[in-house]
Design an enzyme around this catalytic site. Structure first.
Site, PDB file in Angstrom:
ATOM      1  N   GLY A 265       0.852  -1.187   0.000  1.00 61.62           N
ATOM      2  CA  GLY A 265       0.000   0.000   0.000  1.00 61.62           C
ATOM      3  C   GLY A 265       0.885   1.233   0.000  1.00 61.62           C
ATOM      4  N   GLU A 293       5.650  -3.421   0.756  1.00 58.61           N
ATOM      5  CA  GLU A 293       5.923  -2.866  -0.575  1.00 58.61           C
ATOM      6  C   GLU A 293       5.048  -1.638  -0.705  1.00 58.61           C
ATOM      7  OE1 GLU A 293       8.397  -3.718  -2.319  1.00 58.61           O
ATOM      8  OE2 GLU A 293       8.863  -5.420  -1.035  1.00 58.61           O
ATOM      9  N   CYS A 327       1.774   0.347  -9.070  1.00 58.32           N
ATOM     10  CA  CYS A 327       2.873   0.940  -8.305  1.00 58.32           C
ATOM     11  C   CYS A 327       4.080   1.156  -9.197  1.00 58.32           C
ATOM     12  CB  CYS A 327       3.224   0.038  -7.145  1.00 58.32           C
ATOM     13  SG  CYS A 327       3.267  -1.667  -7.653  1.00 58.32           S
TER      14      CYS A 327
END
Ligand code: NAD
Length: 541
Positions: A265, A293, A327
């Site tokens: 997140g 992560e 991401c």
């Protein structure tokens, strides 16, 4: 394992289906989409064998059509969180003692269920809940999740096989014990695969898990639970909670049995959790494993020797697929002056050809961003760029939330390499370009390295081998996943283990044995067959 050194099936990457017109998978996924769209879900908490419905509910809405209600989910109170802890610890007694091949079989079966009877449903759920095109859903909720489940079994077998030497008269063995307590899995909205993998990887290694999915992903997370149950996962091994994230987290972290967190997140949330763990450290029975992560500000750097069309395609795909909500999505780009106009013209051509709308219409390359908060934040940055003197909206810049949270793919060109959108993670279809002077290649490498607190992914485009070599060295710590002449997104399990350092995470590489090692606490057992009976060493004589 009692009666054989079992070999696990060789893991191979699940082939990506095309969903081309006329294909059976296209028909199946559209049928599943319609069914799920029209069948309201009542997503409970899963605590042991119980489906708990607290009556304190929230609604689920597809981002691309936010007035449509997909159903409800139930929020946990403190009492349910506490119950989840005790139920998990009870389940641990049998689960941690179960032979590894039985655990492996459950997750291999889950992979086969997703590859087969659940594929259309899983993809349709992800298209609906997270507004992914069918291709983005296929590479996530089908292929990546299947790969995580199958490869992790192979990695587990490799870990268990890693044994020390034994000298004469001695047998040394290492057993890879699960952690002593429970693991807390906290997952983001953007990948159904991550959502399934974070609890499953820890459970595969013999741990019990309390899992809190993102509120924006409960619809597809609920289907993962269904698959795990169908695969034979015993009650209490993975318990699922929804609700107030801070309350759930505080309650779990207060338990002396908290043994690890598997988080994906945003950076701020992870740093706050780390701080809380630190504050509780004297309460724990064992030092918790902290795996997170987190955010990124991923770059594409083009050298003057790069091919503009290749760079443009990498920008188009890397920045805009899944509305830039990966991401790994490219969000800052550095172009040499000599190639900038040509590259940007190709990008504009691509962006103007995009169609935007519901993922149910397969002509759409772009759909909605995840929720109103994200929409408003992106609109604010776009409006600011329209006003700022050192930024210009090169293409895009429109937005509309009347039906869904639609943000036009937007390219900002800035004359300031530290312009806010070059540094801040926006997590949407907005990419910012800085044009550098061709003679400033070395300075630009330094700029790329030092501009952002993150270090998740990055890509360099060049045909000059010296330039590639320089960039690989100069940007050693700028990205945990570094790409040469490729876009910075699209890591494949078993091929490109994924994760970054600096503010992007603990870099424990999801989809690798390194990650699984975080979920065990090895015990060395040394056995001496004929113990000595005299304390005197020969030198004493
Ligand atoms: P988020 O941080 O808003 O939410 C992630 C999870 O944390 C959710 O389950 C959420 O409910 C929970 N959470 C929120 N506040 C919390 C609190 N106070 N205490 C405990 N838990 C809390 O992130 P998101 O919007 O779901 O996902 C996007 C972010 O995730 C981006 O920053 C992205 O870069 C990152 N991400 C990173 C990777 C990676 O591999 N590095 C992969 C996917 C997403």
């Amino acid at each position: 394992m009692g009666k054989g050194f079992f070999k696990v099936p060789k893991a191979v990457n699940e082939p990506v289906k095309s969903y081309a017109p006329g294909s059976p998978e296209r028909e199946a996924v559209l049928k599943a989409y319609k069914e799920l769209w029209n069948t309201p879900v009542d997503a409970p908490l899963y605590i042991g064998s119980e489906e708990v419905r607290t009556g304190n509910t929230g609604e689920m809405h597809p981002p691309h059509d936010h007035k449509h209600c997909l159903g409800i989910y139930h929020n946990a109170n403190k009492a349910e969180v506490e119950k989840a802890i005790s139920v998990a610890l009870e389940a641990r007694k049998k689960w941690a003692a179960l032979a590894w091949e039985e655990r492996a079989a459950i997750f291999l079966k889950a992979a086969d269920l997703i590859a087969g009877p659940y594929r259309a449903k899983m993809n349709a759920a992800t298209m609906i809940a997270q507004s992914k095109t069918v291709h983005q859903a296929e590479i996530d909720s089908a292929c990546e999740l299947i790969d995580f489940l199958r490869f992790n079994v192979e990695f587990m077998a490799n870990i268990y096989n890693d044994q020390p030497n034994s000298s004469e008269g001695v047998w040394n063995r290492v057993e890879y014990r699960p952690l002593e307590g429970f693991v807390y899995a906290v997952t983001p909205f953007n990948f159904t695969a991550i959502s399934g993998n974070l609890p499953a990887s820890a459970a595969l290694m013999g741990n019990v898990v309390i899992w809190k999915p993102s509120t924006s992903q409960i619809f597809s997370a609920n289907m993962i639970v269904e698959v795990f149950k169908k695969a034979g996962l015993p009650d209490g091994v993975i318990n699922v909670l929804h609700g107030n994230a801070a309350m759930i987290t505080d309650t779990l972290l207060a338990s002396p049995h908290f043994a690890g967190i598997h988080f994906t997140g945003s950076t701020n949330v992870f740093q706050d959790i780390w701080k809380k763990i630190g504050n509780n450290i004297h309460n724990y029975r064992t030092y918790p494993k902290i795996v997170g992560e987190t955010g990124g500000k991923d770059f594409i750097l083009a050298h003057p020797s790069a091919c503009p069309k290749q760079v443009a395609t990498a920008i188009t795909r890397g920045a805009f697929e899944y509305q830039g909500q990966k991401c790994s999505a490219a969000s800052r780009v550095y172009l040499p002056k000599s190639k900038a106009d040509e590259t940007l013209a190709f990008v504009k051509e691509d962006v103007l050809s995009f169609k935007m709308g519901s993922p149910e219409n397969f002509e759409n390359f772009i759909t909605a961003v995840i929720h109103e908060h994200s929409f408003d934040k992106l609109a604010k940055y776009i409006d600011q760029a329209k006003k700022d003197k050192d930024a210009e909206i090169f293409v895009g810049g429109g937005y509309d939330k009347s039906k869904g949270y639609f943000i036009e793919p937007t390219v900002i060109v800035t004359t300031n390499p530290h312009y806010t959108t070059m540094e801040t993670e926006l997590f949407g279809p907005v990419v910012t370009v800085y044009v550098y002077d061709d003679s400033k290649w070395e300075e630009t490498l330094k700029l790329v390295d030092e501009t952002s607190a993150y270090a998740l992914t990055g890509a360099i485009f060049a045909t000059c081998r010296y330039a590639i070599d320089e960039a690989v060295k100069a940007l050693e710590n700028a990205a945990g996943n570094f790409y040469v002449n490729d876009k910075p997104t699209g890591a494949v399990v078993g091929q490109q283990p994924f994760g970054g350092a600096r503010a992007s995470g603990t870099n424990d590489k999801a989809g690798s044995a390194q990650n699984l090692l975080r979920w065990v606490s090895p015990r060395l057992i040394k056995e001496t067959f004929v113990p000595p009976v005299d304390y005197r060493y020969p030198f004493l004589g």
